[in-house]
Every structure is written in C-alpha cells, then in structure tokens.
Design an enzyme around this catalytic site. Structure first.
Site, short mmCIF file in Angstrom:
data_model
loop_
_atom_site.label_atom_id
_atom_site.label_comp_id
_atom_site.label_asym_id
_atom_site.label_seq_id
_atom_site.Cartn_x
_atom_site.Cartn_y
_atom_site.Cartn_z
N SER A 202 38.81 40.49 49.61
CA SER A 202 37.58 41.15 49.16
C SER A 202 36.82 40.22 48.23
CB SER A 202 37.90 42.45 48.42
OG SER A 202 36.74 42.99 47.81
N TYR B 183 41.22 47.43 41.47
CA TYR B 183 41.02 46.86 42.80
C TYR B 183 40.84 45.35 42.72
CZ TYR B 183 39.18 46.56 47.59
OH TYR B 183 38.97 46.25 48.91
#
Length: 259
Positions: free
Chosen positions: A156, A169
C-alpha cells in the site's frame, strides 16, 4: 559514416523484449474473493493461468469463483489467514488442485484506523492479517515454488504517506514493504522473483462505509481513485517480464492523488 556508404540494415528485434505469457501457470491468491485480489485472480484466469483463491466469507468466495470460471479455471477455500494451520491448508490444497504452484499473490488485508480509534484488543488480529499472514503464506508457498516462480506482494502507498488517520494500517504496510524488499534479495539467486505493488486509493469494499459505492464510482471517473482492475493490470505487467528483469516495486496512484 561517409554519406556515400550504404545505410545500416534496419533491425528492430532488439528493441522488443520477450514477454512470457501466463497460459499454463499455477497461481494462488490470498484475499482473492473481493477487491484487488478478486480482480487479479480474474485477470490471471482470463490469461490462461489456473488459480486457487481464499477469502474469509463463503458468499464472496462463491461470487468470485463464479466469475473466475466464466473466463478460466479456478477454485478456492473460505478461511481465516490469521490461523497458521489454515494458511498451510490453503497452500497445500492449492498445490494439490493446481498441480504445483509457480505464482503466489499475497494480497489479503483488512482496513485499520489511527491508534486512537483502534481498540487495543483488535491490534493483534490486524497485524496478524496484514503482516504476519504475508510471511506465513510466503513460507508455506516456498515449499512449492521453484526456479521460474514469482511472488507478487500487494502492499500500500500507506507505507509512504503514513497518515495519522491510518496509523495501525500504515505500520503493517511498512512492515510488508520491508518484508518484500528483503525477500526479493533472499530468493533472487533461486530464480524466484519477488515484487511489491503499492496501490494508492482504490475502490473496493475496504473503503466502506466511509466512501459509499456511488461516491467511489464518481471518484474513479474523475481520476481521484483507482479501480481494482488497475492493480490487476500492474500485476500482469510484473508477471510478464523476462526472467532477467525484476520489477521489484511499483507504485500505482490515482492521477489526481497528491498526498
């Protein structure tokens, strides 16, 4: 060269590198029932690869397999990758169904918020899903991967932006980034390529409920958000390069994403 000399014979063969196809390859895809993983599995199947996927929800698995089988061959399991025994079962069943494994796409992840907005009891499960399962799945897959194989890790852009709204995250995806880089170095001499694709904001169930489907469609149309299929196309590119070529990191962002 003299102006009277004969011009060189045009030879463009060296300008076109060979691109191996995906027909006949054998791929496992974690998190292959929704979002990016589903799009990757469908594209691989459409290109002639045989795929084996997993996801947490049986209805999502059924939906994904129905679409995969419209374009190619595939099967899968519903399970939770935070259980190491289930990871081993997924890889073993995948190898049995596929007749071996030469592509491992490690993609499964769940959303997570800032540390302030995350319950302490939830942190171990998030880390186990978003980081530990990448390592346990890679470890299990390595028992089947030989020379000429590929590992594609879906990370990501949060590993770069590290926004305060997604502290937990970002931490897991930074770990995935480091893991991918080190694993590439570990496996390079074995002719097992490892690449990390870091998507920017991508339309999927992971954006719910913050960004509802109609808003996602609007953002995709404007260029503020990617489609899951865009990351599938990046995966296809990574997998169809010559063996001498390691595309070790790809960052795929919406055209208008600037943060």
């Amino acid at each position: 060269m003299s102006q009277l000399a004969e011009p060189p014979v045009r030879d463009e063969t060296d300008a076109h590198t060979g691109q191996p196809g995906l027909a006949g390859r054998k791929a496992i895809v974690t998190g292959g029932t929704t979002g990016i993983g589903r799009a990757i599995a469908i594209l691989l199947a459409a290109e002639g690869a045989k795929v084996f996927v997993c996801g947490r929800t049986p209805t999502h698995l059924d939906d994904a397999l129905a679409r995969i089988r419209e374009v190619g061959d595939g099967d899968g399991l519903s399970l939770d990758l935070t259980d190491p025994a289930e990871v081993k079962r997924f890889v073993a069943e995948g190898a049995r169904y596929l007749g071996g494994i030469d592509i491992a796409v490690l993609n499964a992840a769940i959303p997570a918020d800032s540390l302030s907005d995350t319950q302490a009891d939830d942190i171990p499960y998030i880390v186990d899903t978003n980081l530990t399962a990448y390592m346990t799945a890679a470890k299990a897959a390595l028992e089947h991967l030989g020379p000429g194989s590929d590992v594609v890790i879906i990370g990501s852009m949060s590993a770069q932006s590290r926004g305060g709204e997604s502290t937990v995250y970002a931490a897991t995806k930074t770990g995935v980034q480091a893991f991918a880089e080190a694993l590439r170095k570990e496996l390079a001499e074995k002719d097992i390529k490892v690449g990390n694709i870091e998507p920017g904001l991508t339309g999927s169930d992971m954006q719910l409920p913050d960004i509802p489907p109609e808003k996602q469609r609007e953002m995709i149309h404007k260029g503020d958000m990617l489609r899951a299929e865009d990351i599938a196309a990046a995966t296809h590119f990574m997998l169809t390069q010559p063996r001498r070529t390691a595309v070790s990191l790809m960052r795929v962002e919406p055209r208008l994403q600037t943060r």
